[in-house]
Design a protein around this motif. Structure first.
Motif, short mmCIF file in Angstrom:
data_model
loop_
_atom_site.label_atom_id
_atom_site.label_comp_id
_atom_site.label_asym_id
_atom_site.label_seq_id
_atom_site.Cartn_x
_atom_site.Cartn_y
_atom_site.Cartn_z
N VAL A 243 -12.88 7.22 14.26
CA VAL A 243 -12.44 6.48 13.07
C VAL A 243 -12.29 7.44 11.89
N ARG B 147 -11.93 1.98 2.41
CA ARG B 147 -10.67 2.35 3.08
C ARG B 147 -10.39 1.39 4.22
N THR B 148 -9.14 1.00 4.39
CA THR B 148 -8.79 0.29 5.62
C THR B 148 -8.39 1.34 6.65
N VAL B 149 -8.54 0.97 7.91
CA VAL B 149 -8.29 1.96 8.96
C VAL B 149 -7.70 1.29 10.20
N ASN B 150 -6.80 2.01 10.85
CA ASN B 150 -6.30 1.62 12.16
C ASN B 150 -6.22 2.90 12.99
N SER C 203 -9.27 9.70 12.15
CA SER C 203 -7.99 9.06 11.84
C SER C 203 -7.80 8.90 10.33
N LEU C 204 -8.90 8.92 9.59
CA LEU C 204 -8.81 8.86 8.11
C LEU C 204 -8.79 10.25 7.49
N HIS D 118 -19.29 -0.51 7.99
CA HIS D 118 -17.93 -0.83 8.47
C HIS D 118 -17.79 -2.28 8.88
#
Ligand SMILES: [Zn+2]
Length: 422
Positions: A182, A131-134, A185-186, A196
């Motif tokens: 993190v 997964r990408t995350v911001n 937020s997902l 990561h």
């Protein structure tokens, strides 16, 4: 004028894997389809993009019988602080161990709101999930050592990466607080994070400053301003008998020599089938335009530049030269690119190193080592390269979009005596 569109692009591109998504969303909206590198030789006329390593991208607009390739290239990564493996340091405070990614100017990162973005791998039934995350909220900051520290910025001293640069996450807290934020937020459980590639980034939106708002002050202008301009140019270029290529690489800030960097075979793997089919005239009529920002003449330090009058912010894009070929420009590529810009009424300037100062480098020469085509290095003149917040002129972003669009639309033909440019 692109100020707000540029700020939106940069805000949604805090780390290379997330920047890649910003671009692919735009490509898909414009009708580009994701394709695998294995099928490139069999593709019919159309719009496609390819991804390597989840953070480098090549998009192509493929006509039925391309006569040449023109590539607009830039990089998606920026200097940052990589989150190290392992727990946060917890005592009275919780701080996160980090290491330097590329060459950030360390003291410029003090006392700014930071957030975290990148990629995580999650445990999943039968394997792992990517997964990408911001996290996209002010999550931490690095406190300046302050007045009592002998090692303060005012003394001109440098700072210690392992000691001075740990982002402060909370007062108290636990070793897993960063990963918990993190995971939250997902919308997943923190225990599922297996590994990561996470980076702290400066979470500040750009702002226009100056008498007429003519200068842009913003994080990550190097090189997201050029990545933005290349994407904009690619999506608005008129299709023609040129194979139009957008190439956005990760890992430029750490030397490009990785599986997805400009020193990989990614670009040559995509272009080779067309080079073979097009023969000598395709090969000799193709052009790589590598766009990465250039040091503008500094108002307080003109002595750092080769000449005090070029490149100046707002006076057009810089063509970069270096005898060591750390920039790919040579007489032929500069002449062709100048002719393209002249036709499009885009002003150009010259960037070259002072003969007694070692200059930088970028991906143009590195990528062209694998291609062997005509190549030119250009950039938007900017100040404060690699500081947490950098600056450039609004007019030069427009100039870069116009120059790259004109390059993608140019009909370059190698002739017996030089080049015809239609
Ligand atoms: Zn750069």
């Amino acid at each position: 004028m692109y100020a707000n569109a540029l700020f939106d692009f940069i805000e949604s591109s805090p780390a290379a894997p997330v920047a890649l998504q910003t671009v692919t969303k735009r490509l898909e909206k414009a009708g580009y389809k994701r394709a695998s590198e294995a099928e490139v030789a069999t593709l019919a006329e159309g719009k496609y993009y390819f991804v390597r390593g989840g953070a480098s991208l090549i998009a192509i607009t493929l006509p039925s019988a391309p006569k040449r390739a023109v590539i607009a290239a830039a990089h998606l990564d920026s200097p940052a602080l990589r989150v190290k493996e392992g727990a946060s340091r917890v005592g009275a405070y919780a701080s996160v161990p980090v290491e330097r990614y590329g060459g950030p100017i360390l003291y410029s990162w003090f006392d700014r709101p930071l957030s975290v973005a990148g990629r995580v791998m999650l445990s999943a039934e039968g394997g792992v999930e990517e997964r990408t995350v911001n996290v996209d909220r002010a999550l931490a900051y690095i406190p300046n050592p302050g007045l009592q520290a002998p090692n303060n910025a005012a003394t001109g001293a440098t700072f210690n990466m392992a000691k001075d640069m740990l982002p402060l996450l909370s007062v108290g807290g636990t070793e897993r607080d960063l990963l918990s934020a993190v995971a939250a937020s997902l919308g997943v459980d923190a225990d599922r994070i297996v590994s990561h590639d996470l980076f702290f980034y400066v979470r500040e939106r750009g702002t226009a400053v100056g008498k007429e708002g003519e200068m842009l002050l913003c994080p990550r202008l190097d090189d997201l301003a050029c990545a933005f301009a290349a994407t904009e140019a690619f999506l608005t270029a008129k299709p023609c008998d040129t194979l139009q290529v957008l190439a956005l690489f990760d890992h430029e800030e750490i030397g490009s020599a990785t599986e997805r960097g400009a020193d990989s075979a990614f670009l040559s793997d995509i272009l080779s089938p067309f080079m073979r089919a097009g023969g000598a005239s395709f090969f000799e009529s193709s052009l790589l335009v590598s766009a990465d920002n250039a040091h503008a003449v500094h108002p307080n330090h003109p002595e750092l530049s080769d000449k005090a009058d070029t490149p100046i912010m707002g006076s057009g894009i810089a063509i970069k030269w270096s005898a060591s070929h750390s920039y790919a420009t040579d007489a032929r590529s500069a002449a062709v690119f100048r002719a393209v810009c002249e036709k499009a009424s885009v002003p150009v300037q010259v960037y070259q190193n002072r003969a007694d100062i070692r200059g930088g480098s970028t991906l143009g020469t590195i990528a062209d080592t694998h291609l062997g085509i005509l190549a030119v290095d250009i950039g938007i003149p900017q100040l404060a390269m690699h500081a947490a917040v950098e600056s450039c002129a609004r007019a030069d972003v427009t100039a870069m979009v116009n120059a790259l669009r004109a390059s993608l639309e140019a009909r370059i033909v190698r002739t017996d005596s030089g080049y015809a440019i239609g």
